[in-house]
Design a protein around this motif. Structure first.
Motif, PDB file in Angstrom:
ATOM      1  N   PHE A 137      13.922  -8.687   0.909  1.00 34.93           N
ATOM      2  CA  PHE A 137      14.440  -8.150  -0.351  1.00 34.93           C
ATOM      3  C   PHE A 137      13.441  -7.242  -1.069  1.00 34.93           C
ATOM      4  N   PHE A 138      12.205  -7.130  -0.569  1.00 34.90           N
ATOM      5  CA  PHE A 138      11.252  -6.199  -1.163  1.00 34.90           C
ATOM      6  C   PHE A 138      11.699  -4.748  -0.977  1.00 34.90           C
ATOM      7  N   ARG A 139      12.673  -4.521  -0.104  1.00 30.37           N
ATOM      8  CA  ARG A 139      13.235  -3.175   0.046  1.00 30.37           C
ATOM      9  C   ARG A 139      13.819  -2.686  -1.281  1.00 30.37           C
ATOM     10  N   ASN A 140      14.322  -3.649  -2.078  1.00 34.46           N
ATOM     11  CA  ASN A 140      14.961  -3.280  -3.342  1.00 34.46           C
ATOM     12  C   ASN A 140      13.942  -2.966  -4.433  1.00 34.46           C
ATOM     13  N   LEU A 141      12.706  -3.423  -4.256  1.00 31.38           N
ATOM     14  CA  LEU A 141      11.699  -3.306  -5.324  1.00 31.38           C
ATOM     15  C   LEU A 141      10.927  -2.003  -5.183  1.00 31.38           C
ATOM     16  N   THR A 142      11.616  -0.909  -5.208  1.00 30.14           N
ATOM     17  CA  THR A 142      10.978   0.391  -4.974  1.00 30.14           C
ATOM     18  C   THR A 142      10.103   0.848  -6.131  1.00 30.14           C
ATOM     19  N   SER A 143      10.221   0.198  -7.282  1.00 30.53           N
ATOM     20  CA  SER A 143       9.389   0.557  -8.443  1.00 30.53           C
ATOM     21  C   SER A 143       8.102  -0.259  -8.502  1.00 30.53           C
ATOM     22  N   LEU A 144       7.922  -1.212  -7.581  1.00 27.36           N
ATOM     23  CA  LEU A 144       6.771  -2.108  -7.634  1.00 27.36           C
ATOM     24  C   LEU A 144       5.458  -1.332  -7.488  1.00 27.36           C
ATOM     25  N   GLN A 145       4.532  -1.588  -8.422  1.00 22.02           N
ATOM     26  CA  GLN A 145       3.236  -0.913  -8.417  1.00 22.02           C
ATOM     27  C   GLN A 145       2.072  -1.869  -8.200  1.00 22.02           C
ATOM     28  N   ILE A 146       2.228  -3.150  -8.555  1.00 25.20           N
ATOM     29  CA  ILE A 146       1.143  -4.128  -8.395  1.00 25.20           C
ATOM     30  C   ILE A 146       1.695  -5.406  -7.781  1.00 25.20           C
ATOM     31  N   LEU A 147       1.128  -5.803  -6.650  1.00 25.28           N
ATOM     32  CA  LEU A 147       1.390  -7.101  -6.036  1.00 25.28           C
ATOM     33  C   LEU A 147       0.062  -7.847  -6.011  1.00 25.28           C
ATOM     34  N   ASP A 148      -0.104  -8.769  -6.947  1.00 28.25           N
ATOM     35  CA  ASP A 148      -1.385  -9.445  -7.150  1.00 28.25           C
ATOM     36  C   ASP A 148      -1.348 -10.831  -6.521  1.00 28.25           C
ATOM     37  N   LEU A 149      -2.082 -10.988  -5.409  1.00 24.05           N
ATOM     38  CA  LEU A 149      -2.160 -12.267  -4.689  1.00 24.05           C
ATOM     39  C   LEU A 149      -3.578 -12.823  -4.727  1.00 24.05           C
ATOM     40  N   HIS A 150      -4.303 -12.506  -5.761  1.00 29.10           N
ATOM     41  CA  HIS A 150      -5.673 -12.965  -5.957  1.00 29.10           C
ATOM     42  C   HIS A 150      -5.732 -14.499  -5.928  1.00 29.10           C
ATOM     43  N   SER A 151      -6.729 -15.049  -5.228  1.00 31.19           N
ATOM     44  CA  SER A 151      -6.992 -16.502  -5.194  1.00 31.19           C
ATOM     45  C   SER A 151      -5.803 -17.302  -4.670  1.00 31.19           C
ATOM     46  N   ASN A 152      -5.269 -16.902  -3.527  1.00 35.12           N
ATOM     47  CA  ASN A 152      -4.295 -17.716  -2.824  1.00 35.12           C
ATOM     48  C   ASN A 152      -4.947 -18.270  -1.554  1.00 35.12           C
ATOM     49  N   LYS A 153      -4.164 -18.587  -0.548  1.00 33.60           N
ATOM     50  CA  LYS A 153      -4.711 -19.213   0.658  1.00 33.60           C
ATOM     51  C   LYS A 153      -4.324 -18.436   1.910  1.00 33.60           C
ATOM     52  N   ILE A 154      -4.309 -17.116   1.787  1.00 33.96           N
ATOM     53  CA  ILE A 154      -3.968 -16.253   2.912  1.00 33.96           C
ATOM     54  C   ILE A 154      -5.188 -16.121   3.832  1.00 33.96           C
ATOM     55  N   SER A 155      -5.066 -16.514   5.071  1.00 36.77           N
ATOM     56  CA  SER A 155      -6.202 -16.483   5.999  1.00 36.77           C
ATOM     57  C   SER A 155      -5.961 -15.574   7.210  1.00 36.77           C
ATOM     58  N   HIS A 156      -4.707 -15.423   7.625  1.00 38.25           N
ATOM     59  CA  HIS A 156      -4.387 -14.579   8.779  1.00 38.25           C
ATOM     60  C   HIS A 156      -3.274 -13.592   8.387  1.00 38.25           C
ATOM     61  N   ILE A 157      -3.469 -12.336   8.760  1.00 42.37           N
ATOM     62  CA  ILE A 157      -2.480 -11.300   8.484  1.00 42.37           C
ATOM     63  C   ILE A 157      -2.091 -10.679   9.814  1.00 42.37           C
ATOM     64  N   VAL A 158      -0.796 -10.742  10.153  1.00 37.67           N
ATOM     65  CA  VAL A 158      -0.325 -10.264  11.453  1.00 37.67           C
ATOM     66  C   VAL A 158       0.656  -9.105  11.247  1.00 37.67           C
ATOM     67  N   ILE A 159       0.978  -8.422  12.358  1.00 35.48           N
ATOM     68  CA  ILE A 159       1.771  -7.191  12.299  1.00 35.48           C
ATOM     69  C   ILE A 159       3.121  -7.417  11.620  1.00 35.48           C
ATOM     70  N   GLU A 160       3.779  -8.534  11.899  1.00 32.97           N
ATOM     71  CA  GLU A 160       5.115  -8.776  11.361  1.00 32.97           C
ATOM     72  C   GLU A 160       5.116  -8.919   9.844  1.00 32.97           C
ATOM     73  N   ASP A 161       3.976  -9.235   9.262  1.00 29.52           N
ATOM     74  CA  ASP A 161       3.928  -9.518   7.821  1.00 29.52           C
ATOM     75  C   ASP A 161       4.321  -8.311   6.971  1.00 29.52           C
ATOM     76  N   LEU A 162       3.923  -7.121   7.379  1.00 34.97           N
ATOM     77  CA  LEU A 162       4.064  -5.944   6.521  1.00 34.97           C
ATOM     78  C   LEU A 162       5.054  -4.919   7.060  1.00 34.97           C
ATOM     79  N   ASN A 163       5.965  -5.340   7.898  1.00 35.60           N
ATOM     80  CA  ASN A 163       6.925  -4.393   8.488  1.00 35.60           C
ATOM     81  C   ASN A 163       7.751  -3.671   7.436  1.00 35.60           C
TER      82      ASN A 163
END
Length: 843
Positions: A171-197
């Motif tokens: 559904f992020f396809r609909n958020l075309t006005s988004l300017q800031i995605l702040d994920l500071h201080s979470n628990k993201i450890s691995h980022i793979v190709i499928e995540d950002l398609n």
């Protein structure tokens, strides 16, 4: 005995009827900040929205209230609402359509609510929402937020959650006005190709992704390929050099305007600069790179900047550049900033030598005094900023010194000294010159120094130890619009025609210049002047002839002088465009001889600034009285004071007696309640070592400091905290008495600004003193936080009186003071503590 029980039953039933009056009285639950528009209801123990809030409200702060559950159309009464703050409202359920009807809402803050259920349609109807803050809400995935309908959302703040994957929902396809995605201080450890398609399919060139303070161990190569975003922040995201080197290779194919790498000032950097560390950036297309807080260089580096050679902007903050030996050919570098770096003129010269460089900013880097002439010869820039470097500028200022004729902005402020050896020859293009808080040696003020700077628009000579001898000190500055020379001095402390020919001047600051008088023609050429600051001088009069030429003046600051009143002709001669006038902190004479001035102040409340600091100095009976509070009518008629004195003599004692009777009744009522409970509980063993009285806004300090040190220390102490230990379903007053005081040996009172603003805290403190009176062995331990507002403390009479008569603890930042603090607090809690088998075993 029966009579006593009957009396106790009667009194114990009265809180049901009298409690709302005792708590609220004539006070409102919420503060009206702007009538019908903005309301502040923070920390009022509200379980629902007060009925007094009007439907026209646009900004509503309900933070720190136990709302618990949001039901459908919970806020439908407020269709005009634009900003809604629900920070830490203990909300665990948000049902579908909870925000229904809020079509105009632009900001929604849900920080710190422990959600258990969030309806799939919870955010439906928020057609105008631009900012959503869901910080610290125990979210585990981006899929937990049903925000597909927030089509104009610009900022999504998800800091301090438990999000483990960067998988971007469809559904992020609909958020075309988004300017800031702040994920500071979470628990993201691995980022793979499928995540950002999604970002590969939907172009978001204005998006900023903040992944700082995540412990990232792996980024799969190709994950960011063909993605174009505005900024990517990776501060304190890698735990070692090898992990960082590998992950940067995972950014291959990324197109980003700004790339931010490094650590934070408050965290000891783990990454050490070494060759090939940034090699992965050779496959990243970026315009600006920001490197912050890396460990110092230990050996000479030859390849550090190799992959930055195509950057147009480089910012380097908080590390050592002394041993840089090889600097590559920068093809596009136009902006270079060095801040808080240990560096020397040799390395700086290498970085500053490229012809493409237009702006060089070096601040707080030269920790030892140096001569700058060696460096100046290589500069070819439009803007040069060398502030806060403790430098001595040995030769200044001409194109020969600076090596360029194209300089437009020169800032040498907050340095040790500047020796003016020339008259700015060859710097005809200069637009801005800033020397503030740097001692100027010779020339300026003694001879015409600025004759060649006919294009200069901004000049700041504030606090440069300059003494203006001549009237032609600013000759040649025909285009000047802003002049700041505060903290200097004039010949004989008289302001003469030193500003002549400054016909385009719009802003003038001559504050704190020891000015005692001025020529009537001092401002004769300043017909375009809009803002004049002449505060903190020694002027006793405001001469109307001097200010008459200021036809465009809209802001005048005449505060902190020696002005006793405005003569009537001065009042009539004030510039007609004046909208802000500050005459505060002058020794005003409020006697009736200056009646016209007193009348004028009453009529000019919309123009006068800082009226709370406009006070009378004389006559003596009005000393320190606010000018606005002076009764002007007393100047017209002499009252017969006998009837007034009789009325006051009768009514004042009667009112005082009624107040004391009411206060005595309230105090005796609660003492009877406490005494009854005390008699019933004397045989019971204390459940807690201390009942903690504090404002919910100080909860973080209580949990991280007080609870951590006392309940988890040795020996452990058991504390009673209202949000944790009070029994649900029982009136708050009953919980305070039964669970708080009667089951605790002592009371700990946390005094802060928030404490003094809270009616609940004041009520609990009053009860604590009554409890101490009834229980001879009970003790109150008062802790004053270091940042408490002392003036507000003095206004809280009961508390100020208590602290003057009793010993209390103060919390301070230094480790030594904190060590002493915990020793004294533990000693106070140990007093009277029964030691059973459990306590002895814990030791």
């Amino acid at each position: 005995m029966a009579g006593s029980d009957a009396l106790f039953f009667l009194l114990s039933s009265m809180p049901v009827l009298s409690w709302p009056l005792f708590v609220a009285g004539n006070q409102r639950w919420c503060t009206e900040v702007i009538a019908n528009i903005k309301y502040q209801c923070m920390d009022q123990n509200l379980s629902r929205i007060p009925a007094e809030i009007p439907s026209t409200t646009q900004q509503l702060d309900l933070s720190f209230n136990p709302l618990l559950i949001l039901t459908p159309k919970y806020f439908a009464k407020f269709p005009s609402l634009k900003v809604l703050d629900l920070t830490r409202c203990s909300i665990d359920v948000i049902e579908d359509d909870s925000f229904g009807g809020l079509r105009n809402l632009t900001v929604l803050i849900l920080t710190g609510n422990p959600l258990r259920y969030l309806g799939d349609r919870a955010f439906y109807g928020l057609l105008s929402l631009r900012k959503l803050s869901a910080v610290d809400m125990n979210l585990s995935s981006l899929y937990d937020l049903p925000i597909e309908n927030l089509l104009v959302l610009r900022e999504l703040n998800l800091r301090r959650n438990n999000i483990k994957s960067l998988k971007i929902p469809e559904f992020f396809r609909n958020l075309t006005s988004l300017q800031i995605l702040d994920l500071h201080s979470n628990k993201i450890s691995h980022i793979v190709i499928e995540d950002l398609n999604i970002f590969k399919e939907v172009n978001m060139p204005n998006l900023t992704i903040i992944l700082s303070n995540n412990v990232i161990n792996h980024i799969e190569p190709g994950t960011f390929k063909d993605i174009h975003i505005h900024k990517l922040s990776l501060r304190n995201s890698f735990q070692s050099n090898s992990i960082m080197r590998t992950c940067l290779h995972g950014l291959v194919g990324l197109q980003v305007n700004k790339l931010e790498l490094g650590s934070f000032y408050s965290i000891k950097p783990e990454i050490k600069f070494e060759d090939e560390l940034l090699d992965g950036l050779c496959q990243v297309e970026f315009q600006e790179v920001i490197l912050i807080c890396f460990k110092d260089l230990s050996n000479e580096k030859h390849t550090l900047f190799d992959c930055l050679s195509n950057a147009s902007s480089i910012r380097i903050v908080n590390f050592d550049l002394v041993k840089l030996s090889a600097i590559p050919e920068f093809a596009r570098l136009s902006y270079l900033e060095l801040k808080n770096c240990l560096t020397v003129d040799v390395s700086l010269g290498k970085l500053a030598s490229w012809r493409t460089l237009k702006t060089l900013k070096v601040t707080n880097c030269f920790h030892n005094t140096i001569f700058i002439s060696k460096f100046y010869g290589q500069v070819q820039h439009v803007s040069l900023d060398l502030t806060h470097n403790q430098m001595i500028v040995n030769e200044c200022c001409s194109n020969e010194n600076l090596g360029t004729s194209y300089l437009r902005y020169l800032n040498l402020s907050f340095n040790s000294g500047i020796k003016i050896t020339s008259n700015f020859e060859g710097l005809d293009e200069l637009l801005s010159l800033d020397f503030q808080y740097t001692k100027i040696i010779t020339r300026i003020g003694q001879i015409p120094t600025f004759l060649t700077l006919d294009k200069l628009l901004y000049l700041d000579l504030s606090y440069t130890s300059t003494h203006f001898f001549i009237q032609c000190a600013f000759c040649g500055l025909e285009s000047l619009q802003v002049l700041k020379i505060s903290g200097n001095s004039f010949e004989r402390n008289i302001l003469s025609q030193v500003f002549r020919n400054l016909t385009d001047l719009k802003v003038l600051d001559i504050s704190n210049c020891k000015i005692e008088g001025m020529s009537s023609s001092a401002f004769s050429d300043l017909k375009k002047l809009q803002e004049l600051t002449i505060s903190h001088n020694k002027l006793t009069v405001l001469d109307p002839t001097a200010y008459a030429p200021l036809l465009s003046l809209s802001i005048l600051d005449f505060s902190c002088n020696q002005l006793s009143f405005f003569p009537e002709n001065a009042l009539k001669s004030l510039p007609r465009l004046l909208v802000n006038l500050d005459i505060s902190q002058n020794p005003f004479d409020c006697s009736c001889t200056h009646l016209s001035f007193l009348q004028w102040t009453q009529k000019q409340k919309s123009v006068l600034q800082n009226i709370q600091h406009m006070t009378c100095f004389s006559p003596s009976h009005l000393n320190s009285v606010k000018v606005m509070n002076v009764t002007i009518s007393s100047c017209y008629t002499r009252f017969n004071l006998t009837p007034l004195a009789v009325s006051v003599g009768v009514l004042l004692p009667a009112a005082l007696t009624m107040f004391l009777v009411y206060k005595c009744y309230v105090q005796q009522y609660f003492r009877l309640v406490l005494s009854r409970f005390c008699m019933d509980s004397r045989e019971e063993e204390d459940k807690y070592d201390a009942f903690v009285i504090f404002s919910s806004k100080d909860e973080e300090w209580v949990m991280t400091e007080l609870v951590e040190k006392l309940e988890r220390g040795l020996p452990p102490f058991r504390l009673c905290l209202h949000f944790r230990d009070f029994i649900p379903g029982i009136p708050i007053a009953t919980n305070i008495i039964q669970e708080g005081f009667l089951k605790s040996r002592k009371a700990i009172v946390i005094i802060s600004d928030h404490f003094m603003e809270s009616r609940w805290c004041g009520f609990e403190f009053e009860l604590a003193q009554s409890w101490q009176f009834l229980e001879g062995n009970a003790g109150i331990i008062v802790i004053v936080l270091e940042k408490v507002n002392k003036s507000q403390l003095r206004q809280t009479l009961g508390l100020h009186k208590y602290l003057r008569r009793n010993t209390y603890l103060e919390w301070k930042d230094s480790r030594l003071d904190q060590h002493i603090f915990w020793m004294r607090l533990r000693k106070a809690l140990m007093d009277g503590k029964p030691w059973g088998a459990r306590e002895r075993e814990s030791l």
